[in-house]
Design an enzyme around this catalytic site. Structure first.
Site, mmCIF file in Angstrom:
data_model
loop_
_atom_site.group_PDB
_atom_site.id
_atom_site.type_symbol
_atom_site.label_atom_id
_atom_site.label_comp_id
_atom_site.label_asym_id
_atom_site.label_seq_id
_atom_site.Cartn_x
_atom_site.Cartn_y
_atom_site.Cartn_z
ATOM 1 N N GLY A 220 -23.899 20.584 62.792
ATOM 2 C CA GLY A 220 -23.864 20.226 64.202
ATOM 3 C C GLY A 220 -24.268 21.397 65.077
ATOM 4 C CB SER A 221 -23.343 22.210 68.552
ATOM 5 O OG SER A 221 -23.847 21.014 69.120
ATOM 6 C CB THR A 222 -21.798 25.674 64.138
ATOM 7 O OG1 THR A 222 -22.234 24.925 63.003
ATOM 8 C CG2 THR A 222 -20.443 25.167 64.606
ATOM 9 C CG PHE A 223 -28.468 25.078 62.607
ATOM 10 C CD1 PHE A 223 -28.402 25.768 61.407
ATOM 11 C CD2 PHE A 223 -29.713 24.870 63.180
ATOM 12 C CE1 PHE A 223 -29.554 26.237 60.789
ATOM 13 C CE2 PHE A 223 -30.870 25.327 62.571
ATOM 14 C CZ PHE A 223 -30.793 26.011 61.363
ATOM 15 C CE LYS A 224 -26.745 22.283 70.212
ATOM 16 N NZ LYS A 224 -25.914 21.578 71.202
#
Length: 478
Positions: A220-224
């Site tokens: 999810g957004s942790t890959f940002k």
């Protein structure tokens, strides 16, 4: 006639030499492999006559062998005992006469039973002096206080928590829930072992899954964090303005991507886009950077390569040959991007370590019975981003906690950074919750991953569910 006798004698001598050479090769070169073979039950049963070494979490014993009273119905001399077995199960693994071994019990078996190449001198001395063979002790990097904190935080949840020293790669906490009791599989009562094994779906139950290093999910957004680091490496700065439209159309599609928070439908700085976790901004950033740049940066962080082989860690995945629509999905941690909690801990660690990523490890050293050191881990780090990028990413993550989606992780008097993540396996499935975080002085990285179970809601959220658990572990470092 004499010539024929000489030829036969020569051939016989060559065959004897070949036989001796093969026996020597088996006894020297293949001894450890044959003894470690899980199918070699005979060797495993013989090991029960050896005082198997301890496994420790720092100074605390978490697995040991205890001498048994003589029993005509149980000729095995020692009983393997796991202290706080479920809490450490995915680290120690189990040691079973019926089902073999897993975890450190398996990967460090030759040290634990005293048959490793580095212990040959001790074996020789013990044999000549008539002493019983004794194994070495395996000392892990686990901090018992942080392990207990992570274990307590995860009760009632299905998921994992990993805590790591970002400068050395030492794993300080490593918990996966639900868990199992390795004592049941170390029983000398085969019926007890078999009943427990069957009740755990022949070793395939959720309780026996290592979610920290051997299972991955959409980050999810942790890959940002990876996308932001790649953008900084390409020349952007934390103050670069990026577009945050309320929605973007996937190329070649009629499907739109929306923001999950109010990003203003205008422009904000890259720092603010990370604080608000703006999907559209990072999807467009990823598309602009291109699949090659993102794949290169992801692989520098360790994607597509295995981590922690001592526990059989799996490789997190970043896909190849992405078109524009898929690179946009990948940039928000969806499509075929898959990560383990350990992998995301490694990513965050590089930002606190000046851009150098530590190689994660679990075993600090191995000690012989006389306390001499047979093995000691050597810290290894690899440059993955520039020091400037690392410093910027650290401050940007602190901004997520002070002014963004992770304000629930604030700790009075401490500098805490983080990144929330909420991921879907598919639109009809419950969400997964992530939180990648750190605290300074002492520097510790903590990653929490949660998935739905019968006692949790259908949807889990990074900020609302995972971040509070990370906060509990971060506070235990004080």
């Amino acid at each position: 006639m004499n010539k024929q006798i000489r030829i036969v004698s020569l051939l016989s001598a060559m065959l004897v030499f070949a036989l001796l050479a093969n026996l020597t090769y088996i006894n020297i070169a293949r001894e450890e492999a044959l003894e470690a073979d899980p199918n070699n039950r005979r060797a495993r049963e013989a090991e029960y006559d050896i005082h198997r070494g301890q496994i420790l979490a720092g100074p605390v014993v978490i697995a040991e062998s205890v001498a048994k009273d003589p029993d005509p119905n149980d000729p095995l001399k020692y009983q393997r005992v796991y202290i706080d077995g479920p809490m450490y199960a995915h680290i120690t693994g189990f040691y079973s006469q019926t089902y073999g071994s897993t975890g450190l019990e398996h990967s460090y078996n030759s040290y634990l039973v005293g048959t490793s190449a580095s212990q040959w001198m001790q074996r020789t001395v013990d044999t000549l002096s008539g002493k019983s063979l004794q194994g070495a002790s395996v000392v892990t990097s686990i901090d018992p206080v942080l392990q207990q904190s992570a274990w307590d935080a995860l009760q009632g949840y299905t998921g994992a928590i990993v805590a790591m020293d970002p400068h050395t790669g030492a794993i300080l906490a490593f918990v996966s829930t639900p868990s199992y009791d390795p004592n049941q599989l170390a029983s000398h009562d085969i019926d007890v072992e078999q009943e427990y094994w069957v009740s755990n779906d022949h070793g395939n139950s959720p309780a026996m899954h290592d979610r920290a290093s051997r299972e991955f999910a959409h980050p999810g957004s942790t890959f940002k964090l990876v996308v932001a680091a790649s953008a900084l490496e390409s020349g952007l700065t934390p103050d670069t303005m990026v577009d945050t439209p309320s929605r973007v159309l996937y190329p070649g599609s009629t499907t739109y991507l929306y923001n999950s928070s109010n990003c203003g439908n205008t422009q904000v700085t890259l720092t603010r886009a990370l604080q608000l976790s703006c999907n559209t901004a990072f999807a467009n950033l990823g598309r602009g950077l291109g699949p090659t740049a993102l794949q290169t940066q992801a692989e520098k962080f360790g994607f597509n390569d295995t981590l922690l082989p001592e526990l059989g860690g799996v490789a997190s995945q970043f896909p190849q040959d992405l078109d524009d629509a898929f690179i946009m999905q990948a940039s928000i941690g969806q499509y075929d991007v898959q990560a383990t909690p350990l992998q995301m801990a490694v990513v965050a660690s590089s930002f606190l370590n000046g851009g150098r990523q530590p190689d994660p490890y679990l075993v600090q050293e191995v000690r012989a019975p006389d306390l001499s050191v047979l093995y000691e881990h050597q810290v290894k780090t690899t440059p993955v981003v520039s020091p400037a990028t690392a410093a910027s990413m650290k401050e940007m993550m602190i901004g997520v906690v002070t002014n963004g989606t992770a304000q629930g992780a604030k700790i009075a008097g401490a500098r805490v950074g983080g990144k929330t993540g909420t991921a879907e396996t598919d639109p009809s499935s419950p969400t997964l919750a992530w939180f990648v975080s750190f605290i300074e002085d002492p520097d510790v990285v903590v990653v929490v991953f949660l998935e739905r179970n019968d006692s949790t809601s259908a949807d889990l959220w990074g900020g609302g569910d995972a971040a509070p658990l990370a906060k509990k572990v971060l506070q235990a470092t004080r």
